[in-house]
Motif scaffolding. Structure first.
Motif, PDB file in Angstrom:
ATOM      1  N   SER A 148       4.404   8.314  -4.649  1.00 56.34           N
ATOM      2  CA  SER A 148       3.882   9.571  -5.190  1.00 56.34           C
ATOM      3  C   SER A 148       3.121  10.373  -4.133  1.00 56.34           C
ATOM      4  O   SER A 148       2.884  11.560  -4.310  1.00 56.34           O
ATOM      5  CB  SER A 148       2.979   9.311  -6.388  1.00 56.34           C
ATOM      6  OG  SER A 148       1.787   8.677  -5.981  1.00 56.34           O
ATOM      7  N   LYS A 149       2.751   9.728  -3.031  1.00 58.13           N
ATOM      8  CA  LYS A 149       2.012  10.408  -1.966  1.00 58.13           C
ATOM      9  C   LYS A 149       2.909  10.908  -0.850  1.00 58.13           C
ATOM     10  O   LYS A 149       2.441  11.598   0.052  1.00 58.13           O
ATOM     11  CB  LYS A 149       0.951   9.470  -1.390  1.00 58.13           C
ATOM     12  CG  LYS A 149      -0.140   9.147  -2.379  1.00 58.13           C
ATOM     13  CD  LYS A 149      -1.198   8.270  -1.751  1.00 58.13           C
ATOM     14  CE  LYS A 149      -2.293   7.964  -2.749  1.00 58.13           C
ATOM     15  NZ  LYS A 149      -3.313   7.089  -2.170  1.00 58.13           N
ATOM     16  N   GLY A 150       4.173  10.544  -0.847  1.00 58.44           N
ATOM     17  CA  GLY A 150       5.077  11.013   0.193  1.00 58.44           C
ATOM     18  C   GLY A 150       6.251  10.087   0.380  1.00 58.44           C
ATOM     19  O   GLY A 150       6.314   9.001  -0.199  1.00 58.44           O
ATOM     20  N   ARG A 151       7.190  10.539   1.210  1.00 64.03           N
ATOM     21  CA  ARG A 151       8.389   9.762   1.488  1.00 64.03           C
ATOM     22  C   ARG A 151       8.060   8.524   2.322  1.00 64.03           C
ATOM     23  O   ARG A 151       7.111   8.507   3.098  1.00 64.03           O
ATOM     24  CB  ARG A 151       9.410  10.624   2.235  1.00 64.03           C
ATOM     25  CG  ARG A 151       9.970  11.732   1.412  1.00 64.03           C
ATOM     26  CD  ARG A 151      10.976  12.568   2.147  1.00 64.03           C
ATOM     27  NE  ARG A 151      11.398  11.946   3.395  1.00 64.03           N
ATOM     28  CZ  ARG A 151      11.968  12.582   4.391  1.00 64.03           C
ATOM     29  NH1 ARG A 151      12.185  13.857   4.323  1.00 64.03           N
ATOM     30  NH2 ARG A 151      12.328  11.941   5.491  1.00 64.03           N
ATOM     31  N   ASN A 182       3.793   8.092  10.154  1.00 61.39           N
ATOM     32  CA  ASN A 182       2.353   8.244  10.367  1.00 61.39           C
ATOM     33  C   ASN A 182       1.733   6.984  10.960  1.00 61.39           C
ATOM     34  O   ASN A 182       0.870   7.064  11.843  1.00 61.39           O
ATOM     35  CB  ASN A 182       1.653   8.626   9.059  1.00 61.39           C
ATOM     36  CG  ASN A 182       1.855  10.066   8.709  1.00 61.39           C
ATOM     37  OD1 ASN A 182       2.003  10.919   9.579  1.00 61.39           O
ATOM     38  ND2 ASN A 182       1.878  10.358   7.429  1.00 61.39           N
ATOM     39  N   SER A 205       0.808  -1.223   0.000  1.00 60.93           N
ATOM     40  CA  SER A 205       0.000   0.000   0.000  1.00 60.93           C
ATOM     41  C   SER A 205       0.843   1.275   0.000  1.00 60.93           C
ATOM     42  O   SER A 205       0.299   2.359  -0.204  1.00 60.93           O
ATOM     43  CB  SER A 205      -0.948   0.011   1.199  1.00 60.93           C
ATOM     44  OG  SER A 205      -0.220   0.166   2.400  1.00 60.93           O
ATOM     45  N   TYR A 206       2.158   1.149   0.186  1.00 60.01           N
ATOM     46  CA  TYR A 206       2.995   2.351   0.150  1.00 60.01           C
ATOM     47  C   TYR A 206       3.056   2.885  -1.275  1.00 60.01           C
ATOM     48  O   TYR A 206       3.324   2.158  -2.220  1.00 60.01           O
ATOM     49  CB  TYR A 206       4.413   2.070   0.658  1.00 60.01           C
ATOM     50  CG  TYR A 206       5.342   3.232   0.393  1.00 60.01           C
ATOM     51  CD1 TYR A 206       5.170   4.432   1.064  1.00 60.01           C
ATOM     52  CD2 TYR A 206       6.341   3.152  -0.558  1.00 60.01           C
ATOM     53  CE1 TYR A 206       5.977   5.527   0.797  1.00 60.01           C
ATOM     54  CE2 TYR A 206       7.163   4.231  -0.831  1.00 60.01           C
ATOM     55  CZ  TYR A 206       6.977   5.408  -0.155  1.00 60.01           C
ATOM     56  OH  TYR A 206       7.779   6.491  -0.426  1.00 60.01           O
ATOM     57  N   ASP A 207       2.805   4.197  -1.409  1.00 55.47           N
ATOM     58  CA  ASP A 207       2.815   4.855  -2.714  1.00 55.47           C
ATOM     59  C   ASP A 207       3.769   6.047  -2.631  1.00 55.47           C
ATOM     60  O   ASP A 207       3.479   7.038  -1.960  1.00 55.47           O
ATOM     61  CB  ASP A 207       1.403   5.325  -3.062  1.00 55.47           C
ATOM     62  CG  ASP A 207       1.299   5.963  -4.432  1.00 55.47           C
ATOM     63  OD1 ASP A 207       2.333   6.111  -5.117  1.00 55.47           O
ATOM     64  OD2 ASP A 207       0.165   6.308  -4.818  1.00 55.47           O
ATOM     65  N   THR A 262       8.012   9.125   6.082  1.00 53.64           N
ATOM     66  CA  THR A 262       6.783   9.806   6.508  1.00 53.64           C
ATOM     67  C   THR A 262       5.638   8.811   6.630  1.00 53.64           C
ATOM     68  O   THR A 262       4.843   8.879   7.570  1.00 53.64           O
ATOM     69  CB  THR A 262       6.427  10.924   5.517  1.00 53.64           C
ATOM     70  OG1 THR A 262       7.545  11.799   5.392  1.00 53.64           O
ATOM     71  CG2 THR A 262       5.216  11.708   5.974  1.00 53.64           C
ATOM     72  N   TRP A 263       5.558   7.882   5.700  1.00 55.75           N
ATOM     73  CA  TRP A 263       4.525   6.842   5.736  1.00 55.75           C
ATOM     74  C   TRP A 263       4.660   6.003   7.012  1.00 55.75           C
ATOM     75  O   TRP A 263       3.686   5.789   7.733  1.00 55.75           O
ATOM     76  CB  TRP A 263       4.646   5.982   4.475  1.00 55.75           C
ATOM     77  CG  TRP A 263       3.671   4.850   4.364  1.00 55.75           C
ATOM     78  CD1 TRP A 263       2.318   4.932   4.173  1.00 55.75           C
ATOM     79  CD2 TRP A 263       3.972   3.449   4.423  1.00 55.75           C
ATOM     80  NE1 TRP A 263       1.770   3.673   4.100  1.00 55.75           N
ATOM     81  CE2 TRP A 263       2.765   2.746   4.250  1.00 55.75           C
ATOM     82  CE3 TRP A 263       5.149   2.723   4.587  1.00 55.75           C
ATOM     83  CZ2 TRP A 263       2.701   1.356   4.247  1.00 55.75           C
ATOM     84  CZ3 TRP A 263       5.078   1.345   4.580  1.00 55.75           C
ATOM     85  CH2 TRP A 263       3.862   0.673   4.413  1.00 55.75           C
TER      86      TRP A 263
END
Length: 176
Positions: A64-67, A74, A60-62, A70-71
């Motif tokens: 394009s939505k962030g580093r 969060n 689920s890590y993308d 950071t994922w």
């Protein structure tokens, strides 16, 4: 190993890549969780739970939505807040202030967990009282925006505006 390649291998299920990411990020993640929970043993346990979770949800890590960090951060922050809520720490945490967290950082200078604590302290000190309140309630105490609105006795829209303004000021300060 290059970060992007490492993350690709991690997403493909390569255990060696996962171990390398754990080695790189576990101390920082544990430090963030400890800052929220104020319990070293529980922070270490929760850090392991977070890494199990990122392994389970690696697809689920993308990027394009962030580093990547950071994922993971969060996920860790949410896990720590869930822990606070599950243990009914809200009343105890409401007695803490931003200065408590800044002081705690000063006490643990030898254990900065790879974070430039002087810069973090400077960024926090550079914000006004209203931002301090919002940061305390939302990020350190784990309250929702609605709960923060009730606690501060201000409209929910005001809380949301303050959050946007504080984040904007932090971003500007980071760039400066």
């Amino acid at each position: 190993m290059e970060q992007d390649l490492l993350i690709e291998q991690f997403k493909a299920g390569r255990l060696a890549a996962f171990k390398e990411l754990h080695t790189r990020y576990a101390p920082n993640i544990c430090g963030v969780i400890h800052t929220i929970l104020r319990n070293r043993e529980r922070a270490e346990e929760l850090t392991q739970d977070v890494f199990v979770k990122i392994w389970d949800y690696r697809a689920s890590y993308d990027a394009s939505k962030g580093r990547f960090f950071t994922w993971v951060l969060n996920i860790a922050r949410n896990a720590a807040i869930d822990e606070l809520r599950s243990k009914s720490h809200k009343e105890q945490q409401l007695n803490l202030h931003t200065t408590f967290f800044v002081d705690m950082a000063e006490e643990q200078e030898e254990q900065t967990f790879g974070v430039d604590m002087n810069r973090v302290k400077g960024l926090i000190r550079g914000l006004g009282k209203k931002c301090h309140q919002i940061i305390e309630l939302l990020y350190f105490k784990g309250l929702t925006q609605k709960e923060s609105s009730d606690y501060l006795d201000i409209p929910l829209g005001t809380v949301k505006t303050r959050v946007r303004n504080c984040i904007s000021r932090l971003r500007k300060n980071l760039v400066d």
